[in-house]
Write an enzyme that holds these catalytic residues in place. Structure first.
Site, PDB file in Angstrom:
ATOM      1  N   PRO A 217      85.623  -3.215  39.468  1.00 41.39           N
ATOM      2  CA  PRO A 217      84.802  -2.183  40.106  1.00 41.39           C
ATOM      3  C   PRO A 217      85.134  -0.788  39.574  1.00 41.39           C
ATOM      4  CG  PRO A 217      86.047  -3.455  41.735  1.00 41.39           C
ATOM      5  CD  PRO A 217      86.520  -3.877  40.406  1.00 41.39           C
ATOM      6  N   GLY A 219      86.480   2.911  39.184  1.00 46.30           N
ATOM      7  CA  GLY A 219      87.610   3.643  39.738  1.00 46.30           C
ATOM      8  C   GLY A 219      88.880   2.840  39.904  1.00 46.30           C
ATOM      9  N   THR A 220      88.934   1.653  39.302  1.00 49.44           N
ATOM     10  CA  THR A 220      90.138   0.847  39.464  1.00 49.44           C
ATOM     11  C   THR A 220      91.153   1.079  38.356  1.00 49.44           C
ATOM     12  OG1 THR A 220      88.863  -0.939  38.491  1.00 49.44           O
ATOM     13  CG2 THR A 220      89.222  -1.013  40.856  1.00 49.44           C
ATOM     14  N   GLY A 221      90.812   1.938  37.411  1.00 51.41           N
ATOM     15  CA  GLY A 221      91.799   2.276  36.383  1.00 51.41           C
ATOM     16  C   GLY A 221      91.589   1.587  35.050  1.00 51.41           C
ATOM     17  N   HIS A 438      79.327   5.399  72.952  1.00 53.25           N
ATOM     18  CA  HIS A 438      79.064   4.512  71.826  1.00 53.25           C
ATOM     19  C   HIS A 438      80.383   4.130  71.137  1.00 53.25           C
ATOM     20  CE1 HIS A 438      76.561   3.307  68.223  1.00 53.25           C
ATOM     21  NE2 HIS A 438      77.753   3.446  67.673  1.00 53.25           N
ATOM     22  N   GLU A 439      81.202   5.135  70.830  1.00 48.35           N
ATOM     23  CA  GLU A 439      82.441   4.857  70.109  1.00 48.35           C
ATOM     24  C   GLU A 439      83.415   4.055  70.961  1.00 48.35           C
ATOM     25  OE1 GLU A 439      82.582   5.143  67.033  1.00 48.35           O
ATOM     26  OE2 GLU A 439      80.795   6.394  66.815  1.00 48.35           O
ATOM     27  N   HIS A 442      82.529   0.444  70.853  1.00 50.55           N
ATOM     28  CA  HIS A 442      83.108  -0.274  69.695  1.00 50.55           C
ATOM     29  C   HIS A 442      84.562  -0.618  69.963  1.00 50.55           C
ATOM     30  CE1 HIS A 442      79.834   0.167  66.890  1.00 50.55           C
ATOM     31  NE2 HIS A 442      79.863   1.499  66.874  1.00 50.55           N
ATOM     32  N   ASP A 515      75.717   0.507  62.103  1.00 56.55           N
ATOM     33  CA  ASP A 515      76.313  -0.673  62.736  1.00 56.55           C
ATOM     34  C   ASP A 515      75.422  -1.889  62.545  1.00 56.55           C
ATOM     35  OD1 ASP A 515      78.177   1.104  63.693  1.00 56.55           O
ATOM     36  OD2 ASP A 515      77.206   1.338  65.645  1.00 56.55           O
TER      37      ASP A 515
HETATM   38  P1  ADP Z   1      87.521   3.092  35.829  1.00 58.98           P
HETATM   39  O1  ADP Z   1      87.507   3.333  34.377  1.00 58.98           O
HETATM   40  O2  ADP Z   1      87.981   1.725  36.202  1.00 58.98           O
HETATM   41  O3  ADP Z   1      86.240   3.433  36.517  1.00 58.98           O
HETATM   42  P2  ADP Z   1      89.438   5.182  35.757  1.00 58.98           P
HETATM   43  O4  ADP Z   1      90.414   4.602  34.834  1.00 58.98           O
HETATM   44  O5  ADP Z   1      88.518   6.185  35.191  1.00 58.98           O
HETATM   45  O6  ADP Z   1      88.605   4.046  36.476  1.00 58.98           O
HETATM   46  O7  ADP Z   1      90.230   5.780  37.006  1.00 58.98           O
HETATM   47  C1  ADP Z   1      89.917   7.017  37.541  1.00 58.98           C
HETATM   48  C2  ADP Z   1      91.164   7.677  38.097  1.00 58.98           C
HETATM   49  O8  ADP Z   1      91.651   6.978  39.226  1.00 58.98           O
HETATM   50  C3  ADP Z   1      92.309   7.699  37.121  1.00 58.98           C
HETATM   51  O9  ADP Z   1      92.251   8.798  36.289  1.00 58.98           O
HETATM   52  C4  ADP Z   1      93.523   7.733  38.036  1.00 58.98           C
HETATM   53  O10 ADP Z   1      93.795   9.047  38.432  1.00 58.98           O
HETATM   54  C5  ADP Z   1      93.063   6.983  39.240  1.00 58.98           C
HETATM   55  N1  ADP Z   1      93.531   5.587  39.216  1.00 58.98           N
HETATM   56  C6  ADP Z   1      92.749   4.485  39.212  1.00 58.98           C
HETATM   57  N2  ADP Z   1      93.487   3.366  39.214  1.00 58.98           N
HETATM   58  C7  ADP Z   1      94.772   3.754  39.194  1.00 58.98           C
HETATM   59  C8  ADP Z   1      96.019   3.055  39.179  1.00 58.98           C
HETATM   60  N3  ADP Z   1      96.091   1.716  39.175  1.00 58.98           N
HETATM   61  N4  ADP Z   1      97.155   3.792  39.161  1.00 58.98           N
HETATM   62  C9  ADP Z   1      97.109   5.128  39.181  1.00 58.98           C
HETATM   63  N5  ADP Z   1      95.973   5.839  39.184  1.00 58.98           N
HETATM   64  C10 ADP Z   1      94.806   5.176  39.207  1.00 58.98           C
HETATM   65 ZN    ZN Z   2      78.595   2.740  65.923  1.00 60.30          ZN
END
Ligand code: ADP
Ligand code: ZN
Ligand code: MG
Length: 616
Positions: A217, A219-221, A438-439, A442, A515
């Site tokens: 996904p 943002g996973t690095g 409501h809250e 939940h 919800d």
């Molecule tokens: P992707 O390419 O998978 O979309 P990125 O490598 O661009 O994600 O990650 C974006 C930022 O999120 C990185 O620059 C870092 O700051 C942070 N980040 C994501 N995963 C990690 C990780 N496993 N360890 C440390 N920082 C991470």
């Molecule tokens: Zn709600």
């Protein structure tokens, strides 16, 4: 180890000569056409009486006479218009003029030089423009290079591909910067090792896969990992994003691919990293008028190049994508990207590690507990966690503190989940009351069922995301499986908000839309994907299209079945709603007490909630 030579051009001198040749030509043309026409201005015509003024003021320096008239210059220091070097005036029968001129000490000259000295001419007309051109060339070259993210000699990449070379000093990342992702790092470590000692692998006859594909996904690095590989391997690192191949003109993308691999072959051992490869690697469907020629050509070129180069030479291709299912099968067959490295969302331990890595960059109070933050951020990606730490630091600055505290981190978790607090939002007291009930609805339903995550926090402070309030539940540890009972309880918890509104006010609001969506999603997945309904059992009725991006699904069943699925989903949600309503009715007093308390406080913690709930 310093920055590698980044010049991909075999003959850099050549492009230099082209550039400076053009500069010389332009300056020459300027001098032949533009400057003389401007120089025409250097002699100014004045009336005879103006001339006499100059004479009387003792300002005339030299005089020269011919049939047409007088030409004269004025002394240094006399104010004149810009660019004027001499004056001209008509002839007048003036007998005493010669005497007066002699008296004024004017020199009678054979001719008057209207041009500045040779030295200053050369300076103004040649040296300044050339220096200017060179400076512009350098600046342009440098900005171009910066755009392409590489360093090196400017003015050399004109007309060249944008493939950039990173050396270890430039990415500056190592595996130490990547927290968690142990399996991915292990798989990549092998590649690093291979690039260090190719002969060790050659001796035993092993060939490393030509390419490895990082999937996961956003943002996973993935990008971070690729950079870390370059940092660890100490080899040139060519990095290009898939979108950079997509060019305006057909054939340009393919040319770039060719160029990239040519450079890579010259620099072997090295790494080629293609980020977001799905932009060029999408399935070729061949449909549509004209199709997408450019992209297909680029992809074909990439396939050809990957087959063409010698794996033993030490060129390793990394690529990253978050939509692996859309990739062309040809890319995935052996000899190309046959190694797949999953880069998944971090688990509890991973989240804590990532928070710690980014926590090193900010000043923290000693009491900060990353484990509790990690538990509250189930499902967050590395990028989101990095963002949370940064938001916390920003908040600390806003509050005028020097250290980041636990409450900064907790608030920024909420900011990332729900947006900023909207202090200015004017929610009427009546609406606030509805939101509070409501809250609490939940929270109460969650607390009165077994196997529900404990309530962590309840708030009715509006957020910029549009949420008027929310209930935060935090699991005690990491969960990988969900039982049918837990799934049903979750649905009941989601319906609890609306149930409280109906029970208390006998009217319902639009506040439950999210919800409803969540509850329906779980109920549908139970029926179509998890095999949790008696009617259909273990039959997959839906497939997931985009595993890593939102996870949207498409139905794979007959229309009658789809109808039956809908009925089943509706029945599940209805049943859970009734269950939630029952729980609230039997705890009506607590519902009132808690809601009024929340209304007054606006935010209450899980402990406060439990304390009130459990006291007699
Ligand atoms: P992707 O390419 O998978 O979309 P990125 O490598 O661009 O994600 O990650 C974006 C930022 O999120 C990185 O620059 C870092 O700051 C942070 N980040 C994501 N995963 C990690 C990780 N496993 N360890 C440390 N920082 C991470
Ligand atoms: Zn709600
Ligand atoms: Mg990326």
């Amino acid at each position: 180890m310093g920055v590698k030579n980044t010049n991909p051009d075999k003959n850099p001198r050549k492009s230099f000569f082209y550039y400076y040749g053009i500069v010389l030509l332009v300056v020459f043309l300027l001098n032949t056409f533009l400057v003389p026409s401007m120089m025409g201005r250097s002699v100014k015509e004045v009336s005879y009486d103006q001339f006499l003024h100059f004479v009387e003021a003792n300002q005339v320096d030299m005089v020269y006479q011919d049939e047409e008239g007088l030409m004269f210059t004025v002394k240094e220091g006399v104010e004149k218009e810009w660019g004027v070097t001499a004056y001209k005036t008509g002839l007048w029968p003036d007998a005493s003029l010669t005497d007066r001129l002699l008296a004024a000490g004017v020199t009678f000259s054979q001719e008057i030089v209207t041009q500045p000295s040779l030295l200053s001419t050369i300076f103004v007309q040649w040296i300044i423009p050339i220096v200017l051109f060179i400076a512009i060339g350098q600046i342009l070259g440098r900005t171009l290079q910066k755009k392409m993210g590489s360093m090196g000699n400017p003015a050399m990449t004109f007309g060249k591909s944008n493939a950039k070379i990173y050396a270890e000093t430039e990415t500056g990342k190592t595996f130490g910067d990547v927290a968690g992702q142990e399996e991915a790092k292990e798989a990549l470590q092998e590649i690093v090792d291979f690039l260090h000692n190719p002969q060790k692998y050659a001796e035993i006859g092993a060939t490393l896969p030509k390419g490895a594909l990082l999937v996961g996904p956003p943002g996973t690095g993935k990008t971070l990992l690729a950079k870390a590989v370059a940092g660890e391997a100490h080899v040139p690192f060519f990095s290009i994003s898939g979108s950079e191949f997509v060019e305006m003109f057909v054939g340009m993308g393919a040319a770039k691919v060719r160029d990239l691999f040519k450079q890579a072959n010259e620099k072997a051992p090295c790494i080629v990293f293609i980020d977001e490869i799905d932009t060029i690697g999408k399935k070729r469907d061949g449909g549509g008028i004209g199709g997408n020629d450019e992209r297909e050509q680029t992809l074909n070129q990439l396939l050809t190049e990957m087959d063409g180069f010698d794996g033993k030479k030490g060129v390793v291709i990394l690529a990253a994508t978050n939509r692996p299912e859309s990739l062309d099968q040809a890319l995935l067959r052996p000899g190309r990207f046959d190694r797949r490295i999953p880069v998944e969302l971090p688990d509890l331990k991973g989240r804590e590690a990532i928070l710690k890595v980014h926590g090193k960059e900010v000043k923290l109070e000693d009491s900060v507990d990353f484990n509790s933050v990690a538990r509250a951020t189930s499902g967050a990606s590395g990028a989101e966690l990095a963002n949370i730490v940064n938001e916390a630091a920003l908040r600390a600055v806003r509050m005028g503190r020097h250290l980041v505290t636990q409450s900064d981190l907790e608030e920024s978790v909420e900011v990332v989940i729900a947006g900023y607090q909207r202090k200015d939002a004017s929610v009427s007291q009546k609406e606030k009351r509805i939101v509070a009930y409501h809250e609490i609805g939940h929270a109460l339903v969650a607390a009165c069922q077994s196997n529900s995550a404990p309530v962590h926090k309840i708030t009715i402070i509006p957020r910029t995301s549009g949420a008027l309030g929310y209930t935060m539940q935090v699991e005690a540890g990491e969960r990988f499986l969900m039982s049918k009972e837990e799934a049903l309880n979750k649905i009941a918890t989601f319906t609890g908000g609306r149930a409280a509104e109906e029970f208390m006010f006998q009217s319902i609001t639009t506040g439950a839309s999210n919800d409803i969506e969540q509850a329906t999603k779980i109920a549908r997945a139970m029926v179509t994907r998890y095999g949790m309904s008696d009617q259909f059992g273990m039959v997959a009725l839906e497939t997931v299209n985009n595993q890593y991006l939102g996870g949207d699904t498409s139905m794979v069943c007959a229309p009658e079945t789809a109808k039956a699925v809908d009925d089943e989903v509706i029945a599940i949600v209805k049943e859970q709603y009734q269950k939630a309503l029952g729980i609230l009715k039997s705890h009506a007093a607590k519902l009132n007490e808690l809601s009024e308390y929340l209304l007054e406080r606006e935010t209450i913690t899980g402990e406060e909630f439990m304390e009130i709930l459990e006291r007699e």
